[in-house]
Design a protein around this motif. Structure first.
Motif, short mmCIF file in Angstrom:
data_model
loop_
_atom_site.label_atom_id
_atom_site.label_comp_id
_atom_site.label_asym_id
_atom_site.label_seq_id
_atom_site.Cartn_x
_atom_site.Cartn_y
_atom_site.Cartn_z
N THR A 1 -15.60 4.52 78.84
CA THR A 1 -14.91 3.28 78.33
C THR A 1 -13.45 3.67 77.54
OG1 THR A 1 -15.21 1.53 76.74
CG2 THR A 1 -16.36 3.51 76.24
N ASP B 1 -12.47 0.88 75.91
CA ASP B 1 -12.62 -0.47 74.95
C ASP B 1 -12.05 -1.72 75.60
OD1 ASP B 1 -14.55 -1.39 73.18
OD2 ASP B 1 -12.80 -1.72 71.64
N ILE C 1 -22.41 6.85 76.60
CA ILE C 1 -20.97 6.53 76.79
C ILE C 1 -20.11 7.45 76.34
CG2 ILE C 1 -19.62 4.64 75.91
CD1 ILE C 1 -22.39 3.04 75.05
N TYR D 1 -15.89 8.71 76.07
CA TYR D 1 -14.29 8.42 76.05
C TYR D 1 -13.61 9.74 76.43
CZ TYR D 1 -9.84 7.24 73.84
OH TYR D 1 -8.65 7.05 73.76
N GLU E 1 -14.30 8.85 68.62
CA GLU E 1 -15.73 8.50 68.08
C GLU E 1 -15.90 7.28 67.57
OE1 GLU E 1 -18.13 10.57 68.31
OE2 GLU E 1 -17.09 12.53 68.41
N LEU F 1 -16.11 4.79 70.49
CA LEU F 1 -17.66 5.00 70.90
C LEU F 1 -18.73 4.31 70.27
CD1 LEU F 1 -17.45 8.69 72.45
CD2 LEU F 1 -17.44 6.51 73.69
N GLU F 2 -18.67 4.40 69.09
CA GLU F 2 -19.55 3.71 68.03
C GLU F 2 -19.46 2.22 68.11
OE1 GLU F 2 -22.22 4.68 66.69
OE2 GLU F 2 -21.89 6.82 67.59
N ALA G 1 -20.88 1.56 71.81
CA ALA G 1 -22.36 1.67 71.51
C ALA G 1 -23.21 0.44 70.81
CB ALA G 1 -22.78 2.92 71.18
N THR H 1 -23.66 8.98 72.87
CA THR H 1 -22.05 9.01 72.80
C THR H 1 -21.48 10.27 72.87
OG1 THR H 1 -21.40 8.84 70.49
CG2 THR H 1 -21.78 6.89 71.79
N VAL I 1 -17.49 12.36 73.22
CA VAL I 1 -16.15 12.56 73.54
C VAL I 1 -15.81 13.76 74.49
CG1 VAL I 1 -13.90 13.06 72.61
CG2 VAL I 1 -15.44 11.51 71.27
#
Length: 284
Positions: free
Chosen positions: A11, A13, A37, A39, A61, A64-65, A68, A81, A83
């Motif tokens: 992702t 976003d 997930i 990134y 980070e 990703l949060e 999620a 998640t 990275v």
């Protein structure tokens, strides 16, 4: 074949990435698999660690949060998640060996189609099936469509699509598009009898491709379509316009072996009709 490997979704976003995360979470929940997930921080241009690197990782980070958080609690799925650092396509290609499926968003529209160059690279090089998800509404769609051409790649795509359709309780449509004979007949290069013989042979190829599905999936409804009006990519895009899923082999019998992504798969992805899965070939 069942697997315990997790599903991974990359992702950034964007709206397409958000749709990809939602789709991946739903699939993971149905399959009883964990979801990761991802990134990717593209730091290839950084010669040595600099303060920006830490900021980029922290931003990743946080992203990703956020991603999620949109799906946690909405589905019964374990979510983690991670990275990654490095080139986006290269990092996801390496990671694809650890998962059962890699899911990516289709990217923003541009003049060449609807898929970004990086997403195309991921779809071409991954070692597992790659699902490419656009931002179109998928509610109310029915059926699984798979493209075939008589190649080993296509046979494996059919196996994947049949398992998918059977699990989802959907009907399977197998599409084989062959348009050259019609053009030859129009130009007088082929007689009508020879053109019909070619179509009969191609119909046999189509039948052989789906042979055995009835034994493996006795309740699966299979439709066979021999399309002689359109080139393969156009035929698949048309057939999957209202489908729940389209499955395409990453490279068919007409592709050069040095090309990681066949022309039909490339064309389908740049005119994405619905969630589309590319299946890589597994040599026996």
């Amino acid at each position: 074949m069942r697997t315990s490997k997790p599903i991974a979704v990359a992702t950034n976003d964007s709206p397409q990435s958000q749709a990809a995360v939602t789709w991946a979470a739903s699939r993971a929940a149905k399959a009883g698999l964990p979801l990761i997930i991802l990134y990717v921080v593209d730091d290839r241009w950084v010669a040595e660690p600099i303060p920006w690197t830490g900021a980029l990782l922290e931003k990743g980070e946080q992203l990703l949060e956020t991603a999620a958080g949109r799906v946690r609690g909405t589905l019964p799925v374990e979510i983690t998640t991670e990275v990654l650092e490095g080139g986006i396509a290269g990092s996801l290609r390496k990671y694809s060996t650890q998962v059962s499926m890699l899911v990516v968003g289709s990217g923003a529209p541009h003049l060449g189609g609807s898929l970004t160059d990086r997403a195309l690279q991921v779809a071409a090089a991954a070692k597992c099936p790659v699902a490419v998800i656009g931002d179109r509404d998928v509610e109310g769609r029915q059926g699984v469509v798979v493209g075939v051409d008589g190649s080993e790649d296509a046979t494996q795509a059919v196996a994947f699509a049949a398992a998918e359709a059977d699990r989802e309780g959907q009907e399977l449509t197998v599409v084989y598009a062959i348009w050259e004979p019609d053009k030859w007949v129009d130009s007088g290069a082929l007689t009508g009898t020879l053109a019909q013989r070619i179509r009969d042979e191609e119909q046999m190829v189509l039948s052989e491709t789906v042979s055995g599905l009835g034994e493996d999936y006795p309740d699966l409804v299979v439709h066979k379509v021999l399309d002689t009006e359109m080139e393969p990519a156009g035929a698949l895009v048309r057939a999957a316009a209202n489908a729940q899923l389209l499955v395409v082999g990453s490279r068919g019998r007409g592709g050069f072996k040095r090309l990681l992504l066949g022309s039909t798969a490339h064309a389908v992805l740049t005119h994405l009709p619905c969630p589309t899965v590319l299946t890589p070939i597994h040599r026996k």
